[in-house]
Design a protein around this motif. Structure first.
Motif: not given
Length: 561
Positions: A266-282
């Motif tokens: 969508f943004l025509k960017i590389d994945e090295h410019e992105t940060a994926k978020s995952r939520i964990y319950i600790h």
RNA sequence: CGGGGUGUAGCGUAGCCCGGCUAGCGCGCCUGGUUUGGGACCAGGAGGUCGUAGGUUCGAAUCCUACCACCCCGACCA
């Protein structure tokens, strides 16, 4: 052994329940039959192979000074309570209904029981005790034939030492013995340094065989031999860059963009410019785990880093915690703990979720915008990444665990009070190691590595017989007489011979059975060759056939076997 | 424990949707005969509580319900 008089029920058709080659072939070759899920009988031919494997193991265990025991499969529950392992094993441990007994899944407790009060002086140490016996584990899902069963044969050994130096030595003896055992069995295997886990500082190594039927995933470097379970494996991978100019962050409308791939497109960017978020319950509290691009969170690494209980957040929880659904979550405005993978350290100009559905944020500078963030190695290694030792390509694949050697330390001796007196009369807990090998797994793995479309291809060490003698037409008296005579001569020469002396079967039937059973050499007695005083010798591994004079047969066989 | 699938003769399977079956086929097995260098041929034969229990129906392998077993994927894996 005469096929006419022995129980070797071969099958032409593939059994419907068997999936992997070793399972199919073990059933088709009349070596095993299933009695219930994960519970198998070994038929005579299969049991012969089991015995050969056990003999090799026994020889090598005796060679390092091991003493063979026979322990009970039935254990008093009490002794398992004392080490807290009734609870630790949970449903895996079989319980007897009409008495307070359990079926032993392993024997540390029993070893400690015998050592207690009997091995009491430093003069009694070290000891290597082992057994080759049936173990019981209530596996939730038995699978892959004999590879994961509810009842299985295991060699397990235990070392008793006065100190950790002694343990190191006992451990190295087992390391060497295991290599000899697997080498002698003809297996292609490799050794993986496993995580020391909760034992802290203790060393543990797993002997693995590469196989799609495996239950462990391994990262392996062909160049330097680095091998590690992906749960702990590390690699060299490209970091997110830090640009000299840090933009300020800004919101971007991203309708229906959920995944990193969609965001990049969508943004025509590389994945090295992105940060994926995952939520964990600790321990009941949310933690945002930031990964670079499409990197997968390694939950084992996460768990050992955080300690305690960790689980992924449910979709409803995500909404409640962040105000957004999965796919639009990010670090900006996130009110709880944030940790990130080291590849993201100090990265800037990143894109991530806005904690608002259908929006992302660009220009994130983690150093500036999330200063309290902590960085850890949290990613799962993937094929093609670089080895941390030698920078060659890592390969990630499935593998079966054949054996495990482990420095136990004093866990069991302390729990059960197994102590000895040193030179000064001072009491210490005995230091233990434990070392296991799955006997059936050697059997199955060998077949996984040695078969073709016709059947199994045994090598001499594990082959149930050296020679498969085939008499083509037993109704022809000359053939029958010559084949019988040959059978006795070959046995007299010291060979183990499987003799197909069945009366009515056609040549093709016998040939196919022989290829299926897979003895290293087939000796074929047929009219065509016999009239010139010859027999045919076929090598199973390469299908090479040679016509050999009867008088020279023995020389030929010595060449091949 | 979640998701998917299968259960019919020793093995492999057809039939199930759309009830009419006395359940078909191949392999294997038994008898007799012919055959014997790459899973032979002819003739005759034995073998089935159709996973179990209940229900619907004049009638159930077939439809419904529950249970059991087994396989695959996932979770789990000392």
């Amino acid at each position: 052994m005469r096929l006419s008089k022995n129980f070797v029920p071969t099958l032409k058709e593939v059994p419907s329940d068997a999936v992997i080659p070793s399972h199919v072939l073990m059933i088709r070759a009349g070596m095993i039959r299933m009695v219930s899920a994960g519970i198998y009988s070994f038929l005579p031919l299969g049991y012969k192979i089991v015995q050969k494997i056990i003999d090799i193991i026994r020889e090598e265990m005796n060679a390092i000074g091991g003493q063979e025991f026979h322990f009970p499969g039935l254990n008093p529950k009490e002794i398992w309570d004392q080490t807290g392992r009734v609870e630790a094993f949970g449903d895996i441990l079989f319980h007897i209904k009409n008495r307070e007994y359990v079926l032993a899944p392993t024997h540390e407790e029993i070893v400690a029981f015998h050592a207690k009060g009997a091995v009491t002086s430093y003069k009694d140490l070290p000891q290597i005790w082992y057994q080759i016996q049936t173990k019981f584990r209530n596996e939730p899902r038995p699978r892959s034939g004999v590879i994961r069963g509810r009842q299985f044969i295991m060699k397990d050994a235990y070392t008793l030492d006065k100190d950790f130096e002694g343990l190191d030595y006992g451990y190295s003896l087992h390391d060497q013995a295991y290599r000899k055992i697997f080498d002698r069995c003809g297996l292609k295997y490799f050794v993986v340094g496993a995580s020391s886990g909760a034992m802290g500082g203790s060393k543990s190594e797993e002997f693995m065989v590469r196989s799609d039927a495996g239950e462990d995933t391994i990262a392996y470097c062909e160049n330097c031999g680095y091998a590690a379970n992906v749960e702990v494996a590390q690699s060299v991978s490209q970091k997110a860059p830090r640009h000299s100019e840090s933009k300020s962050y800004y919101e971007i409308p991203t309708p229906n963009v959920k995944s990193i791939d969609e965001l990049c497109a969508f943004l025509k960017i590389d994945e090295h410019e992105t940060a994926k978020s995952r939520i964990y319950i600790h321990d009941g509290k949310p933690v945002l785990v930031l990964m670079l691009g499409n990197d997968e969170v390694n939950e084992t690494k996460l768990q050992s880093m955080l300690g305690g209980q960790v689980r992924p957040g449910h979709p409803e929880e995500l909404k409640e915690i962040t105000g957004a659904d999965a796919g639009s979550i990010g670090p900006i405005g996130f009110k709880h703990k944030i940790i990130a993978d080291t590849l993201l350290k100090d990265a800037n100009n990143l894109y991530s979720g806005a904690n608002k559905n259908d929006f992302h944020i660009g220009g994130i500078d983690l150093k500036r915008d999330a200063p309290s963030i902590e960085y850890f190695d949290l990613r799962t290694v993937e094929s093609g990444e670089k080895c941390v030792n030698c920078n060659s390509n890592l390969e990630v694949f499935k593998a079966i665990e054949l054996g495990h050697i482990f420095k136990l330390g004093t866990k069991y001796s302390e729990a059960l009070g197994v102590n000895y007196l040193d030179v000064n009369g001072k009491e210490h807990p005995i230091v233990m190691g434990s070392y296991g090998i799955g006997v059936e797994r050697i059997f199955a793995c060998f077949i996984e590595q040695n078969f073709d479309e016709k059947g199994i291809i045994w090598k001499k060490p594990l082959a149930p017989f050296d020679i498969h003698l085939i008499a083509l037409n037993m109704k022809n008296e000359t053939i029958a007489r010559s084949a019988d005579q040959l059978y006795y001569e070959l046995i007299a020469e010291g060979y183990e011979v499987l003799y197909d002396d069945r009366l009515d079967l056609s040549a093709g039937f016998k040939f196919n059975d022989a290829d299926l059973l897979g003895m290293p050499v087939q000796v074929i007695v047929g009219e065509k060759n016999l009239k010139d005083g010859n027999v045919e010798v076929k090598t199973r591994s390469n299908h090479e056939k040679q016509v050999v004079e009867l008088s020279k047969l023995n020389i030929k066989l010595k060449e091949i076997l």
